[in-house]
Design an enzyme around this catalytic site. Structure first.
Site, PDB file in Angstrom:
ATOM      1  N   ARG A  35      -1.540  -6.884 -39.958  1.00 39.19           N
ATOM      2  CA  ARG A  35      -0.307  -6.797 -40.763  1.00 39.19           C
ATOM      3  C   ARG A  35       0.480  -8.056 -40.446  1.00 39.19           C
ATOM      4  O   ARG A  35       0.866  -8.263 -39.283  1.00 39.19           O
ATOM      5  CB  ARG A  35       0.482  -5.531 -40.390  1.00 39.19           C
ATOM      6  CG  ARG A  35       1.883  -5.514 -40.959  1.00 39.19           C
ATOM      7  CD  ARG A  35       2.543  -4.157 -40.863  1.00 39.19           C
ATOM      8  NE  ARG A  35       2.015  -3.253 -41.883  1.00 39.19           N
ATOM      9  CZ  ARG A  35       2.638  -2.168 -42.341  1.00 39.19           C
ATOM     10  NH1 ARG A  35       3.827  -1.838 -41.870  1.00 39.19           N
ATOM     11  NH2 ARG A  35       2.093  -1.407 -43.261  1.00 39.19           N
ATOM     12  N   ASP A  65       9.447   1.708 -54.568  1.00 38.63           N
ATOM     13  CA  ASP A  65       9.390   1.218 -53.182  1.00 38.63           C
ATOM     14  C   ASP A  65      10.782   0.682 -52.860  1.00 38.63           C
ATOM     15  O   ASP A  65      11.625   0.531 -53.762  1.00 38.63           O
ATOM     16  CB  ASP A  65       8.310   0.110 -53.094  1.00 38.63           C
ATOM     17  CG  ASP A  65       8.139  -0.466 -51.680  1.00 38.63           C
ATOM     18  OD1 ASP A  65       8.593   0.174 -50.701  1.00 38.63           O
ATOM     19  OD2 ASP A  65       7.556  -1.562 -51.554  1.00 38.63           O
TER      20      ASP A  65
HETATM   21  N1   CP Z   1       3.413   2.614 -46.351  1.00 38.21           N
HETATM   22  C1   CP Z   1       3.262   1.962 -45.199  1.00 38.21           C
HETATM   23  O1   CP Z   1       2.546   0.949 -45.099  1.00 38.21           O
HETATM   24  O2   CP Z   1       3.935   2.495 -44.141  1.00 38.21           O
HETATM   25  P1   CP Z   1       4.119   1.816 -42.719  1.00 38.21           P
HETATM   26  O3   CP Z   1       4.907   0.556 -42.927  1.00 38.21           O
HETATM   27  O4   CP Z   1       4.850   2.834 -41.895  1.00 38.21           O
HETATM   28  O5   CP Z   1       2.767   1.502 -42.149  1.00 38.21           O
HETATM   29  N1  NVA Z   2       7.461  -3.426 -49.607  1.00 34.93           N
HETATM   30  C1  NVA Z   2       7.584  -2.815 -48.299  1.00 34.93           C
HETATM   31  C2  NVA Z   2       6.453  -1.894 -48.057  1.00 34.93           C
HETATM   32  C3  NVA Z   2       6.466  -1.193 -46.717  1.00 34.93           C
HETATM   33  C4  NVA Z   2       5.286  -0.292 -46.539  1.00 34.93           C
HETATM   34  C5  NVA Z   2       7.655  -3.886 -47.235  1.00 34.93           C
HETATM   35  O1  NVA Z   2       6.893  -4.864 -47.310  1.00 34.93           O
HETATM   36  O2  NVA Z   2       8.490  -3.766 -46.340  1.00 34.93           O
END
Ligand code: CP
Ligand code: NVA
Length: 300
Positions: free
Chosen positions: A98, A216
């Site tokens: 991530r 979102d």
């Molecule tokens: N939806 C999602 O990716 O949640 P987290 O950021 O908690 O992993």
């Molecule tokens: N668009 C959001 C999604 C989190 C799962 C972000 O990137 O923070």
């Protein structure tokens, strides 16, 4: 040697491969594709669903997850992202990351001898899109022909969902304020799936006849400096409330990748109401992750 398959964006899968991944996700007796091997999970940003769904998917495939905060690894500080990927590939059958910048994933994937999986970047969130499509399939039997309306930001989540929807034969329409809509490159990439995305300013027009209404957060992780500007641009026209979802198909479901800000991008009544499938969707993160890993490791 052939390079391993990676999942940096949903269109790393063909339509047939996506269908296969979704079928594997629903498999109640998953193959022990990891069988004692590890998967490294690197996080530059916080996570609840992604970390836990990935860890449990790895366990269900007979493997061992190793989650690490990227700061502990010191990517591009202690050693380059390329050498981090080469090192982790010595111990693990796959690497998940991530990241703040999508280019970091691309650099890792370029040199990695094992599959690299995007666990969210500034550009894309393909694991989320897989879980979203799995939820739509469970609800409606098939994804093809569904109309998915996304009310909100043209961000990592909506981009991956639009691409995934196109690959699965669904219509995708997005509604957000000017300045926060897909650019030409995004629209071209979505259209390359065979189904172009519709972009409309008016959220009521977007949700009319939709089977899925999705939103979102307006301010994603890493965008804190633009928070007040973005909230002003979206509020309150692009908030999904009962009046707005009432314009969708009578059997429409509501989805949100979470975490949510109740009362902002969606009202409490919608988030926790009868049309909401957000917890089924969250659980599906684990099933979709398992299906994807089984597929990636099966073709490696
Ligand atoms: N939806 C999602 O990716 O949640 P987290 O950021 O908690 O992993
Ligand atoms: N668009 C959001 C999604 C989190 C799962 C972000 O990137 O923070």
């Amino acid at each position: 040697m052939r390079p391993p398959p990676h999942l940096l964006e949903v269109d790393d899968l063909s339509p047939a491969e996506l269908a296969e991944v979704l079928d594997l996700s629903d498999d109640p007796s998953p193959p022990q594709a990891l069988n004692g091997k590890g998967m490294a999970l690197l996080f530059e940003k916080p996570s609840a669903r992604t970390r836990h769904s990935m860890e449990m998917a790895v366990v269900q495939l007979g493997g061992h997850p190793v989650s690490v905060a990227a700061a502990e690894v010191g990517i591009d500080e202690r050693e380059s992202a390329e050498d981090v990927a080469r090192t982790l590939a010595c111990f693990h059958a796959a690497i998940g990351a991530r990241v703040k910048s999508h280019s970091l994933l691309e650099r890792m994937a370029t040199v990695s001898s094992v599959p690299v999986v995007n666990m969210l970047s500034d550009q894309a969130h393909p694991l989320q899109a897989l879980a979203d499509l799995l939820t739509v399939k469970q609800e409606f039997g098939e994804i093809s022909g569904c109309r998915i309306a996304f009310v909100g930001d043209a961000n990592n989540v909506s981009r991956s969902l639009a691409i995934g929807a196109g690959l699965a034969g669904a219509q995708f329409v997005i509604s957000g304020p000017p300045g926060y809509q897909f650019d030409r490159d995004d629209l071209d990439r979505i259209a390359a799936t065979g189904i172009a995305a519709e972009v409309v300013d008016d959220p009521i027009e977007a949700v009319a006849g939709a089977h899925v209404v999705y939103t979102d957060v307006w301010v994603s992780m890493g965008e804190e400096a633009q928070a007040s500007e973005k909230v002003d641009a979206f509020a309150s026209r692009y908030s999904v409330n009962e009046a707005l979802i009432g314009q969708a198909d009578a059997d429409a479901i509501f989805l949100h990748c979470l975490p949510a800000n109740p009362g902002q991008e969606a009202s409490e009544e919608v988030l926790y109401g009868p049309q909401s499938r957000i917890w089924q969707q969250a659980e599906n993160r684990m099933h979709a992750a398992r299906g994807l890993l089984a597929w990636l490791l099966g073709v490696t």
